[in-house]
Structure formats: C-alpha cells, structure tokens
Design an enzyme around this catalytic site. Structure first.
Site, PDB file in Angstrom:
ATOM      1  N   PHE A 199       0.811  -1.223   0.000  1.00 43.57           N
ATOM      2  CA  PHE A 199       0.000   0.000   0.000  1.00 43.57           C
ATOM      3  C   PHE A 199       0.848   1.278   0.000  1.00 43.57           C
ATOM      4  O   PHE A 199       0.464   2.276   0.600  1.00 43.57           O
ATOM      5  CB  PHE A 199      -0.992  -0.025   1.182  1.00 43.57           C
ATOM      6  CG  PHE A 199      -1.595  -1.389   1.361  1.00 43.57           C
ATOM      7  CD1 PHE A 199      -2.520  -1.865   0.461  1.00 43.57           C
ATOM      8  CD2 PHE A 199      -1.146  -2.221   2.378  1.00 43.57           C
ATOM      9  CE1 PHE A 199      -3.012  -3.153   0.568  1.00 43.57           C
ATOM     10  CE2 PHE A 199      -1.638  -3.513   2.501  1.00 43.57           C
ATOM     11  CZ  PHE A 199      -2.578  -3.974   1.596  1.00 43.57           C
ATOM     12  N   CYS A 200       2.003   1.211  -0.677  1.00 43.87           N
ATOM     13  CA  CYS A 200       2.894   2.386  -0.776  1.00 43.87           C
ATOM     14  C   CYS A 200       3.217   2.952   0.600  1.00 43.87           C
ATOM     15  O   CYS A 200       3.383   4.172   0.738  1.00 43.87           O
ATOM     16  CB  CYS A 200       2.265   3.485  -1.625  1.00 43.87           C
ATOM     17  SG  CYS A 200       1.947   3.009  -3.301  1.00 43.87           S
ATOM     18  N   ASN A 201       3.257   2.100   1.601  1.00 39.29           N
ATOM     19  CA  ASN A 201       3.481   2.601   2.962  1.00 39.29           C
ATOM     20  C   ASN A 201       4.611   1.785   3.614  1.00 39.29           C
ATOM     21  O   ASN A 201       4.357   0.869   4.401  1.00 39.29           O
ATOM     22  CB  ASN A 201       2.179   2.501   3.767  1.00 39.29           C
ATOM     23  CG  ASN A 201       2.244   3.310   5.047  1.00 39.29           C
ATOM     24  OD1 ASN A 201       3.277   3.336   5.712  1.00 39.29           O
ATOM     25  ND2 ASN A 201       1.160   3.959   5.404  1.00 39.29           N
TER      26      ASN A 201
END
Ligand SMILES: Cc1ncc(COP(=O)(O)O)c(C=O)c1O
Length: 583
Positions: A466-468
């Site tokens: 999640f691009c995190n």
C-alpha cells in the site's frame, strides 16, 4: 470564523452540531421508510435472500439487533444502493481507501450540467469562460466551507491529486540550506516519504523518521524547555522546518491525533518554526476535518477528491494557510500564474493570490465543476459525515469482532490483523482492516492467492504494501536493511511474490465506505471462512521466527548501484543468509 458557515467550530458529538446539514429538499425520498430494527420482518430485504440458509443470516440478525440504531441511514441503505449504486450490483467492493465509489446522481447531474451549459477555458471575459470561472470559484468556497476553513485563513490550490499537493509543498517550502529540518511519521504514504528528496537537496541536517512514541516523549521532554528561544547562529531570519504526518494511516487505518499540531506549534520560537503538513488523503473519505481554529490547525492539508466521492478523479487539493503566502517560494511558472514576464531575461512577477500563483497552466475546470455535483450528491444521499461515521463504526466493530474470532479447528487464528484497536472508537481507527490469512499449521496463505480467490467471488480488495513502507516496517517488522536486501535479490514493489524467503511481504487490505452494507461484510466473512480448516486438530507447527533467523544468519554487505542517470548510490545493508549459503 468562516463567514456564512453556521455553527463552527464543529464538534461532532451529535448530528445537530454538524456544519454539513442534510438539505431537506435534496434527501432521497423513500415511499415507505424501512427500519432495520424491525428484525422480524428482515426477510423482506432482498439482499438477505442471497445469503439465506447460511451462518450469515443469523449473523445479520445478530448485527441488526445490536447496531440497527447506527447502521444503514435509518433503514435507507438498500434504497440508496438501488438508486445510487446500480454499478455495484455484482460487486462486493471493499477498496474504499483505494478509491470510493461514485453515486449515479453525481454523474447524471454533472452530465446534465455539461449538456445544458457551455463551459470554456476560465480567466477570460467571454461568457462561457466567465461561467467556468464563476463555478470554479463557487467550488473553491465549497471546499473551504466543507472543512470549516475561513477564506481569510486558508486557500484551496487545486492539484492533480494528493501526491501532487504534497510534492508542491516540497517545491515551495521555505527551505533554509543546511538548516531546515524535515521530520515525518513512520507510517506515512510514500508520497510523503518522497519529500525527503527536497530536504536532502537543501542539505537538511535533520531528516528524521519519528514514531508515535518518539513524538510523545519529545512532547514531554520539550515541554520542560519551552521558554528557550535561542537566536539563530548567523542572521535574524526564521528557519522553517517541516513535519508531515497522515491524519489516518492508509495501511492500518490508525488515526493520528490532530492535537499534535497544537503541541508541535507550541515549541515555535521567533527564530525557528515548524510548519505542519497533514496528509488527509485517507482520513477525509469518511472522517470530518475542521480547520476552523486556524492557529491549532495544520499549515498544509493534502487530499484527493476521488477518495472522498469516487468522482471526479484527477483532482486533489492543497489547502494552505494564507499567512504563508509571502514565504512560499514559487520557482517554475506557466500559464496564468504571472502578472508580467520578460521573455528573454530572468524577470517575472508572480500573481499575489496563492491559488493563482500556484496553479500552473489551465486548471482542470470541468472536473472542478464536477466536484460540486459530488458534494451535492453526498449531502443528498447521506446527509452528513456523522451518519456515515455511525454507519461505518457499526460495521467495523462487528467485522473486527468476527475477524478476530475466526479460528481453525485446532484453535489457531485464521487472520493476523494489523491494528491495535477494536474499531469501536472512530476517533482512533478508520474502517480499514489490514491482515494476513494463515493455515491451521500456522503457515501463511499468500496475499496474491487471497486476492485471486476473492476476485473469483466478486470481492474487490487490495493487497501488497500500500505504498506505505513505514506501515510495513511497523506491522510486518521489516527493517529497511531487509527491504534493500530483498530488492537486490529481486523483490520489488507490487510484484507477484507474496512470500519471500519464508516471510509474508505484504498483506490484504479491506476498507469500507459510506455505501458498504452488512451484506458486503458478511460476504467477506463467508469468503474467509472457506479457508478454515476443520479437518485437523493438531496444534500449529512451531515455525522458526524469521526475525530470529535474520538475527543469526545475516551478513553485512556493501555495494554500489549505478542508476540510469549515472548517479552512483552506495548502499550498505544486512543480508539474511539462506541456510544453503551456510553449508
Ligand atoms: C494516506 C495517503 N496519502 C497519499 C496518497 C496518495 O494519493 P494519490 O494517489 O491520490 O495522490 C494516498 C493514496 O492512497 C493515501 O492513502
């Protein structure tokens, strides 16, 4: 206080206190209001039929008994789905943090608007241009009003999305070379982490990732020294630092306190100030944000409108404090951002107004006009965010309870959930469920496998990291060393490798939205129950923890990578050794 905004600052304790009041004429008319608390008659709700004769039917009764006063917008949810979301008919959509789903009436009324009016490129005196300008200005005011922001305090700069808004902060920030700090929360989206590049370019001596714990201890420690106001070493100019954090983590759904703004600002001195960027992209989709109290509110707020309304896409905003106008540094110019320009030398005069100065080129005027239709539709369908929040808290509390009680026959849990909250308090937790699925023996079921199986059943969820990267570090215990080592061994973001060297390298994310129904939740639970192993009562195998493995079987490696632009980057990382490499 924002002029013309009744009742601000908003306290969200009861619907009456809300700014976003449901407009009476606008509300969907229902011939016969159907209340879910009429449980005896629940069979009349058509969606029950699909899950008849299953544990879900009794679970639905159980859910309605407990939550009918909060769930479903006073019995209107099924009618809302039928009228507004026919496109959700064959889909169980559970990726609202990715993008929520647009209602039919917003799309229809926008299409009517386009058919009935001629909208030209704004900023001209012809009538079609003036019509666009007028509408765009109306939407700017609507955005500010929605966030209870006084137009004297804040301005809306339209951008392509939240990422572009965040990037703009990096570009225009008053960095002082060699002095400005940049700190950011660990659980930030990549779009915030990327700001690091601006800080590095400005030779920042203090680029730091902070955790919630770090911040709390910093607040405690600093409060003892709050009166120290050291003059700068060289000249009298103020040095600005930047602190960026998400109002809601898009990985776990954890909401971070908005009260941090006030605390951080209390350490400002005449010579050193921290400006605060709030990444509200995940938060504002179903949580109210008030900027009514300017002094205790963030300096910059970044968001994407498709996350709030599903439509339009390609439109975000940076909401900025007007008082920063004189210190924000505009470098590039293009289009109507100037008052005057010389074509052959370095002379240009920027417009004074923040939005005029910062919106390069032609704004996305049709999508901005579309936004008004989305605001109207949202208000018409749901009334206000108070009802949305009640609805979602009921579904989330229930889903959390059920998810955490799913077990294999041998007693081992089916899901490992990445959250510390029980989802009953919406001020701490948004409606995001991030988890992985385990077999009865304790081994992982890869998230790509779960995604594919969910797809086959019409369930839309999202998997990965999640691009995190900070969320991954916190919840799956991946160190940056391990990420770097994994990259060098072929693991990249968003590939199909979900289990790498025995470790699960991402997770499954289910996120709920205003139009999620209990049937969607029950369908998800029914799907997950398919993974329950009722054949073995043998206890789970004792797997060696991969953390322990990496501690014992690791090696420090130094290497350099040549990028396509010939930049050479030196990397030091700690590599986990495969048992074979030790033989
Ligand atoms: C917290 C957060 N910040 C930033 C972004 C980036 O948003 P966008 O891709 O619309 O720029 C997202 C997207 O999921 C997000 O959840």
């Amino acid at each position: 206080m924002a002029p013309g905004v009744p009742g601000i600052p908003v306290k969200l304790d009861s619907p009456r206190e809300l700014n976003h009041k449901p407009s009476k004429e606008g509300l969907v008319k229902f011939s016969k209001p159907r209340r879910y608390n009429d449980i005896e008659k629940f069979d009349q709700f058509e969606r029950f039929d699909k899950i008849d004769n299953s544990p879900e039917k009794s679970e639905k009764v159980e859910f309605l008994r407990e939550f009918s006063n909060k769930y479903g917008y006073n019995g209107k949810i099924d009618t809302i789905i039928d009228h507004e979301y026919p496109h959700l008919k064959n889909t169980t959509y559970l990726d609202h943090t990715g993008a929520t789903i647009y209602p039919k009436s917003a799309v229809d009324s926008f299409a009517d608007d386009l058919r009935n009016h001629c909208f030209g490129n704004p900023h001209s005196k012809n009538s079609s241009s003036q019509l666009s300008t007028e509408r765009v200005n109306r939407v700017r005011a609507r955005v500010l009003n929605y966030f209870n922001a006084d137009p004297n305090d804040y301005q809306v700069i339209f951008t392509q999305n939240a990422t572009a808004a965040i990037k703009m902060v990096g570009e225009v920030f008053p960095w002082t070379y060699g002095k400005s700090s940049f700190r950011y929360m660990r659980e930030n989206h990549n779009s915030i982490v990327g700001l690091r590049r601006f800080a590095e370019e400005n030779n920042s001596p203090d680029v730091k990732v902070v955790t919630e714990k770090d911040l709390e201890s910093m607040f405690n420690a600093y409060s003892e020294h709050r009166n120290v106001n050291l003059p700068p070493e060289t000249n009298n100019s103020t040095v600005y630092g930047l602190f960026a954090y998400p109002a809601q983590c898009n990985f776990s759904g954890r909401k971070f306190p908005l009260s941090w703004v006030k605390k951080i600002k209390s350490f400002d001195t005449d010579y050193s100030k921290i400006l605060i960027l709030l990444d509200a992209a995940a938060y504002v989709s179903c949580s109210p944000l008030s900027l009514a109290d300017k002094d205790d509110s963030p300096d910059f707020v970044a968001l994407s409108f498709y996350k709030m309304f599903g439509f339009p896409t390609g439109l975000g905003a940076l909401i900025v404090k007007n008082e920063l106008s004189s210190i924000l540094k505009k470098r590039y110019f293009g289009g109507g951002t100037l008052r005057a320009v010389a074509f052959d030398r370095s002379w240009q005069m920027f417009r004074r107004d923040l939005s005029e100065r910062f919106e390069d080129g032609t704004i996305n005027f049709l999508n901005i006009i579309a936004l008004e239709h989305s605001f109207n539709a949202m208000e018409k369908i749901y009334g206000n965010l108070f009802y949305v929040r009640e609805h979602l808290t009921s579904l989330s509390t229930f889903l959390y309870r059920k998810l955490s009680s799913l077990r294999h026959l041998n007693g081992s849990p089916l899901c490992v959930l990445y959250s510390n909250n029980d989802y009953s308090d919406s001020s701490l937790q948004g409606p995001i469920f991030n988890f992985n699925v385990k077999r009865a023996d304790g081994s992982w079921i890869g998230y790509r496998e779960v995604e594919a199986a969910a797809n086959e059943r019409g369930i839309n969820l999202r998997v990965g990291a999640f691009c995190n990267p900070g969320g991954l570090a916190k919840w799956l215990k991946f160190t940056p060393d391990q990420v770097m080592a994994g990259f060098l061994e072929g693991k990249v973001c968003d590939d199909d490798i979900d289990i790498f060297k025995g470790r699960i390298v991402g997770s499954v994310r289910v996120s709920l939205g205003a139009m999620t129904t209990i049937d969607d939740v029950l369908k998800l639970l029914a799907f997950l129950r398919e993974y329950i192993d009722n054949t073995t009562s043998a206890p789970p195998l004792q797997h060696k923890s991969s953390r322990v493995m990496s501690k014992h079987l690791s090696q420090k490696v130094e290497m350099s990578i040549t990028h396509p632009n010939m930049m050479v980057e030196k990397m030091t990382y700690t590599r986990d050794l495969h048992p074979k490499q030790l033989e």
